[in-house]
Scaffold this motif. Structure first.
Motif, PDB file in Angstrom:
ATOM      1  N   ARG A  99       0.845  -1.198   0.000  1.00  0.00           N
ATOM      2  CA  ARG A  99       0.000   0.000   0.000  1.00  0.00           C
ATOM      3  C   ARG A  99       0.880   1.248   0.000  1.00  0.00           C
ATOM      4  N   GLY A 100       1.550   1.507  -1.085  1.00  0.00           N
ATOM      5  CA  GLY A 100       2.384   2.691  -1.209  1.00  0.00           C
ATOM      6  C   GLY A 100       1.607   3.850  -1.823  1.00  0.00           C
ATOM      7  N   PHE A 101       2.268   4.998  -1.919  1.00  0.00           N
ATOM      8  CA  PHE A 101       1.643   6.181  -2.496  1.00  0.00           C
ATOM      9  C   PHE A 101       1.574   6.032  -4.009  1.00  0.00           C
ATOM     10  N   SER A 102       0.443   6.414  -4.573  1.00  0.00           N
ATOM     11  CA  SER A 102       0.247   6.315  -6.012  1.00  0.00           C
ATOM     12  C   SER A 102      -0.232   7.659  -6.550  1.00  0.00           C
ATOM     13  N   PHE A 103       0.273   8.044  -7.702  1.00  0.00           N
ATOM     14  CA  PHE A 103      -0.122   9.307  -8.318  1.00  0.00           C
ATOM     15  C   PHE A 103      -1.408   9.201  -9.115  1.00  0.00           C
ATOM     16  N   GLY A 104      -2.024   8.069  -9.136  1.00  0.00           N
ATOM     17  CA  GLY A 104      -3.264   7.900  -9.873  1.00  0.00           C
ATOM     18  C   GLY A 104      -3.221   6.657 -10.731  1.00  0.00           C
ATOM     19  N   SER A 105      -4.328   6.390 -11.328  1.00  0.00           N
ATOM     20  CA  SER A 105      -4.463   5.195 -12.119  1.00  0.00           C
ATOM     21  C   SER A 105      -4.165   5.483 -13.584  1.00  0.00           C
ATOM     22  N   PRO A 106      -3.345   4.653 -14.229  1.00  0.00           N
ATOM     23  CA  PRO A 106      -3.135   4.829 -15.662  1.00  0.00           C
ATOM     24  C   PRO A 106      -4.427   4.623 -16.453  1.00  0.00           C
ATOM     25  N   ARG A 107      -5.348   3.835 -15.896  1.00  0.00           N
ATOM     26  CA  ARG A 107      -6.637   3.641 -16.567  1.00  0.00           C
ATOM     27  C   ARG A 107      -7.416   4.941 -16.619  1.00  0.00           C
ATOM     28  N   LEU A 108      -7.377   5.700 -15.547  1.00  0.00           N
ATOM     29  CA  LEU A 108      -8.072   6.984 -15.513  1.00  0.00           C
ATOM     30  C   LEU A 108      -7.445   7.956 -16.507  1.00  0.00           C
ATOM     31  N   ALA A 109      -6.126   7.956 -16.589  1.00  0.00           N
ATOM     32  CA  ALA A 109      -5.439   8.819 -17.555  1.00  0.00           C
ATOM     33  C   ALA A 109      -5.804   8.426 -18.987  1.00  0.00           C
ATOM     34  N   LEU A 110      -5.969   7.143 -19.223  1.00  0.00           N
ATOM     35  CA  LEU A 110      -6.357   6.660 -20.548  1.00  0.00           C
ATOM     36  C   LEU A 110      -7.732   7.192 -20.940  1.00  0.00           C
ATOM     37  N   VAL A 111      -8.679   7.135 -20.022  1.00  0.00           N
ATOM     38  CA  VAL A 111     -10.043   7.604 -20.297  1.00  0.00           C
ATOM     39  C   VAL A 111     -10.060   9.118 -20.480  1.00  0.00           C
ATOM     40  N   ILE A 112      -9.360   9.830 -19.622  1.00  0.00           N
ATOM     41  CA  ILE A 112      -9.316  11.294 -19.742  1.00  0.00           C
ATOM     42  C   ILE A 112      -8.660  11.690 -21.055  1.00  0.00           C
ATOM     43  N   GLY A 113      -7.572  11.019 -21.415  1.00  0.00           N
ATOM     44  CA  GLY A 113      -6.918  11.304 -22.691  1.00  0.00           C
ATOM     45  C   GLY A 113      -7.841  11.040 -23.871  1.00  0.00           C
ATOM     46  N   MET A 114      -8.598   9.958 -23.814  1.00  0.00           N
ATOM     47  CA  MET A 114      -9.540   9.656 -24.889  1.00  0.00           C
ATOM     48  C   MET A 114     -10.588  10.748 -25.009  1.00  0.00           C
ATOM     49  N   ILE A 115     -11.114  11.212 -23.891  1.00  0.00           N
ATOM     50  CA  ILE A 115     -12.147  12.249 -23.914  1.00  0.00           C
ATOM     51  C   ILE A 115     -11.584  13.562 -24.452  1.00  0.00           C
ATOM     52  N   VAL A 116     -10.398  13.926 -24.009  1.00  0.00           N
ATOM     53  CA  VAL A 116      -9.781  15.176 -24.472  1.00  0.00           C
ATOM     54  C   VAL A 116      -9.523  15.120 -25.972  1.00  0.00           C
ATOM     55  N   ILE A 117      -8.987  14.028 -26.456  1.00  0.00           N
ATOM     56  CA  ILE A 117      -8.716  13.899 -27.894  1.00  0.00           C
ATOM     57  C   ILE A 117     -10.019  13.926 -28.687  1.00  0.00           C
ATOM     58  N   ALA A 118     -11.039  13.253 -28.182  1.00  0.00           N
ATOM     59  CA  ALA A 118     -12.327  13.237 -28.889  1.00  0.00           C
ATOM     60  C   ALA A 118     -12.950  14.627 -28.953  1.00  0.00           C
ATOM     61  N   LEU A 119     -12.769  15.417 -27.920  1.00  0.00           N
ATOM     62  CA  LEU A 119     -13.346  16.766 -27.912  1.00  0.00           C
ATOM     63  C   LEU A 119     -12.526  17.764 -28.731  1.00  0.00           C
ATOM     64  N   LYS A 120     -11.207  17.589 -28.772  1.00  0.00           N
ATOM     65  CA  LYS A 120     -10.342  18.554 -29.466  1.00  0.00           C
ATOM     66  C   LYS A 120     -10.175  18.263 -30.957  1.00  0.00           C
ATOM     67  N   TRP A 121     -10.183  16.991 -31.343  1.00  0.00           N
ATOM     68  CA  TRP A 121      -9.933  16.630 -32.736  1.00  0.00           C
ATOM     69  C   TRP A 121     -11.246  16.734 -33.502  1.00  0.00           C
ATOM     70  N   GLN A 122     -11.271  17.548 -34.511  1.00  0.00           N
ATOM     71  CA  GLN A 122     -12.497  17.865 -35.241  1.00  0.00           C
ATOM     72  C   GLN A 122     -13.069  16.668 -36.002  1.00  0.00           C
ATOM     73  N   GLN A 123     -12.242  15.725 -36.421  1.00  0.00           N
ATOM     74  CA  GLN A 123     -12.733  14.585 -37.198  1.00  0.00           C
ATOM     75  C   GLN A 123     -13.446  13.542 -36.335  1.00  0.00           C
ATOM     76  N   LEU A 124     -13.243  13.589 -35.034  1.00  0.00           N
ATOM     77  CA  LEU A 124     -13.870  12.616 -34.148  1.00  0.00           C
ATOM     78  C   LEU A 124     -15.136  13.193 -33.528  1.00  0.00           C
ATOM     79  N   SER A 125     -16.101  12.345 -33.325  1.00  0.00           N
ATOM     80  CA  SER A 125     -17.323  12.730 -32.635  1.00  0.00           C
ATOM     81  C   SER A 125     -17.283  12.136 -31.234  1.00  0.00           C
ATOM     82  N   PHE A 126     -17.625  12.950 -30.250  1.00  0.00           N
ATOM     83  CA  PHE A 126     -17.492  12.512 -28.862  1.00  0.00           C
ATOM     84  C   PHE A 126     -18.413  11.339 -28.525  1.00  0.00           C
ATOM     85  N   LEU A 127     -19.671  11.417 -28.901  1.00  0.00           N
ATOM     86  CA  LEU A 127     -20.628  10.381 -28.501  1.00  0.00           C
ATOM     87  C   LEU A 127     -20.257   8.995 -29.039  1.00  0.00           C
ATOM     88  N   PRO A 128     -19.896   8.836 -30.320  1.00  0.00           N
ATOM     89  CA  PRO A 128     -19.478   7.494 -30.770  1.00  0.00           C
ATOM     90  C   PRO A 128     -18.203   7.001 -30.086  1.00  0.00           C
TER      91      PRO A 128
END
Length: 153
Positions: A99-128
């Motif tokens: 039980r050491g200190f953790s800076f967060g979950s890589p899974r959470l970073a993956l989801v946040i990165g996906m959402i940010v890319i989907a919102l910023k990149w014009q060719q992608l649609s967020f809902l799909p």
């Protein structure tokens, strides 16, 4: 204590029958699987189901909405597949991790990165993208319903 076949839900051949000889019962060795092997099998089944549902969803999306929406869906489904795999690996490490200190979950970073890319990149649609990501949950539901059904053997 004997259980009647009609009340137990098992066929009569599966119940302990005194008319069977030891040789007949020895022909069918019991199948014993370890919990770890069963868990590994479950992980593989869920990954295969997720791939299948993603492929089917991608095909349906392509037939109904075209290439751009399908690309968005498949990117989300790929991130969902990676997320499911990372989730399995983190569960594998649960017992061996201190039980050491953790800076967060890589899974959470993956989801946040996906959402940010989907919102910023014009060719992608967020809902799909988001619905594609949730495909792994649909595959889990399919497995849960399938395992709840009685065996058809």
């Amino acid at each position: 204590m004997k259980i009647l076949p009609a009340l137990s839900g098992k066929p009569a051949s599966d119940l302990d029958c005194p008319s069977k000889t030891k040789a007949e019962s020895a022909r069918q060795p019991p199948t014993i699987t370890s919990p770890v092997a069963e868990y590994d099998r479950l992980k593989q089944i869920l990954l295969r189901y997720t791939l299948g549902v993603s492929g089917l969803g991608g095909l349906i999306t392509w037939l109904n909405y075209g290439t751009n929406i399908t690309l968005s869906y498949l990117i989300g489904a790929a991130v969902g597949l990676v997320y499911l795999r990372q989730l399995g690996k983190s569960v594998d490490r649960l017992g061996s991790q201190s039980r050491g200190f953790s800076f967060g979950s890589p899974r959470l970073a993956l989801v946040i990165g996906m959402i940010v890319i989907a919102l910023k990149w014009q060719q992608l649609s967020f809902l799909p993208v988001f619905l594609g990501f949730l495909t792994y949950k649909f595959a889990i539901l399919i497995y849960a319903f399938q395992s709840a059904l009685p065996d058809q053997d």
